[in-house]
Design an enzyme around this catalytic site. Structure first.
Site, short mmCIF file in Angstrom:
data_model
loop_
_atom_site.label_atom_id
_atom_site.label_comp_id
_atom_site.label_asym_id
_atom_site.label_seq_id
_atom_site.Cartn_x
_atom_site.Cartn_y
_atom_site.Cartn_z
N GLY A 243 0.83 -1.19 0.00
CA GLY A 243 0.00 0.00 0.00
C GLY A 243 0.87 1.24 0.00
O GLY A 243 2.08 1.18 -0.24
N HIS A 244 0.25 2.36 0.31
CA HIS A 244 0.95 3.65 0.28
C HIS A 244 1.26 4.17 1.67
O HIS A 244 1.54 5.35 1.84
CB HIS A 244 0.12 4.68 -0.49
CG HIS A 244 0.00 4.37 -1.95
ND1 HIS A 244 -0.65 5.21 -2.83
CD2 HIS A 244 0.45 3.33 -2.68
CE1 HIS A 244 -0.61 4.69 -4.05
NE2 HIS A 244 0.05 3.54 -3.98
N GLY A 245 1.19 3.30 2.68
CA GLY A 245 1.56 3.71 4.02
C GLY A 245 0.44 4.39 4.78
O GLY A 245 -0.75 4.20 4.49
#
Length: 397
Positions: A243-245
């Site tokens: 994911g993007h954090g």
């Protein structure tokens, strides 16, 4: 800071008491959705049965009343559950609630609104059937794109709990919490492929006193994202990736955005994420402040950009690069951040020339490049702050 975390932990205790009471008593009345015509064959539309079961439970005066989704697969086109209710409501999912294929003419799939004292629980699954619609998402190329349905929405909900459930393959966000107060999300599992578009795990907007705890989130976008107007958000014991954090923002895109403050992220692990701990703002004239933010005890496992402040955020074409961001970021603490970075730019602080980041503090930052001894670096632009303890990479503050 300590008194605020103590208050949050007390709220968590009260929330858990509410969950345990509901589970132990089983509700005063159980409204099994099969009694209202639902069929767990995965094909018949059970939307009306769900709404009818909720309406009956919602109108019982007092007590704790349970809507039961039993074992089986119940196809739901769209279901909206509106309060206020006359007693406490438990929405228990033991089976699978599965979305219909394609998209619906709405930005929500299952929505709970205007409810006080809601418990969403069970070990069942909300299956958004996102693979039937992801190819229709053009948001990377179109800033005015039409959003696909969010799987689970909480709007104007308060004093409530989401516990134990699974969310699979949402068409857009898995869960959106909007204009809510005192919500505890504990022990949920959120899963979507790494390349699924805009499948944020949990998005929080204009809400207060929200706790996201003890959960596993693996998606194609932010594991947790926090928009403007949020106050007192605790994110604890989260395993995130891919994911993007964990992101604050984006901020500064729309008029009348409110400040965001009191954000705590602690005891988390981010594994193979595109970003780690990110704050992102648009370059625009929209003024607001993001402040009193603490990141503590976070492990990075080959996050691509472990620590990032990006005040030049522009994911699609059409930004005015001549404008500096008018969002003020201040009073931020990064403490005990350790692990590995997939890029050599482990710390990148790109702040606004108009409102430089202020009082940005680093303590014990210990990051390596892809689990090797190769060095990583830090870059600072328009930042005021301090660093102490371990400095890997060497601080640019």
């Amino acid at each position: 800071m300590e008194w605020r975390q103590t208050c949050m932990l007390f709220l968590i205790f009260l929330f858990q008491v509410l969950v345990n009471e509901v589970r132990s008593q089983g509700g005063n009345t159980v409204f099994d959705i099969r009694q209202f015509g639902a069929t767990g064959d995965g094909q018949s539309d059970s939307s009306k049965a769900l709404e009818d079961a909720f309406s009956n439970a919602c109108n019982v005066v007092g007590g704790r009343n349970q809507i039961l989704v039993p074992e089986g697969t119940f196809m739901v086109t769209s279901a909206v559950f509106d309060g206020p209710c006359k007693g406490l409501i438990e929405f228990r999912v033991d089976g699978v609630i599965k979305a219909s294929a394609g998209i619906i003419d709405d930005d929500k799939w299952v929505a709970f609104r205007y409810i006080d004292g809601l418990v969403i629980t069970g070990e069942g699954t909300f299956d958004g059937f996102g693979e039937s619609a992801w190819n229709l998402n053009d948001c990377k190329m179109n800033s005015q794109c039409k959003h696909l349905p969010t799987s689970i929405r909480l709007d104007f909900v308060k004093n409530s709990v989401v516990s134990g459930i699974h969310s699979l393959n949402s068409k857009f966000f898995h869960m959106k919490i909007y204009k809510c107060n005192n919500i505890n999300v504990d022990g949920v599992h959120i899963i979507a492929p790494e390349d699924s578009p805009n499948t944020d795990g949990i998005h929080i907007g204009d809400s207060a006193n929200i706790n996201i705890l003890n959960s596993v989130i693996a998606t194609g976008d932010d594991c947790i994202s926090m928009g403007p107007g949020n106050k007192n958000i605790l994110i604890q014991n989260i395993t995130c990736g891919p994911g993007h954090g964990i992101s604050i923002g984006s901020l500064g895109k729309y008029n009348n955005e409110a400040d965001i403050s009191g954000i705590t992220v602690q005891h988390c692990t981010l594994s193979q994420t595109m970003y780690g701990l990110r704050i992102k703002t648009w370059a625009s004239d929209i003024q607001l402040t993001a402040y009193n933010i603490t990141y503590d005890d976070v492990v990075m496992d080959n996050a691509n950009h472990p620590i990032l402040i990006d005040q030049e955020y522009c994911p699609s074409m059409g930004c005015d690069e001549s404008k500096p961001s008018s969002v003020q970021i201040k009073d931020v603490w990064y403490k005990n951040i350790r692990g590995s970075s997939k890029s050599q730019s482990a710390v990148n602080l790109k702040c606004s020339s108009k409102y430089p980041c202020d009082n940005i503090n680093f303590f014990n930052i210990d990051l390596l490049y892809q689990n090797s001894d190769n060095s990583v670096n830090a870059n600072c632009k328009n930042v005021r702050g301090s660093a102490s303890g371990i400095e890997k990479p060497p601080s640019c503050l």
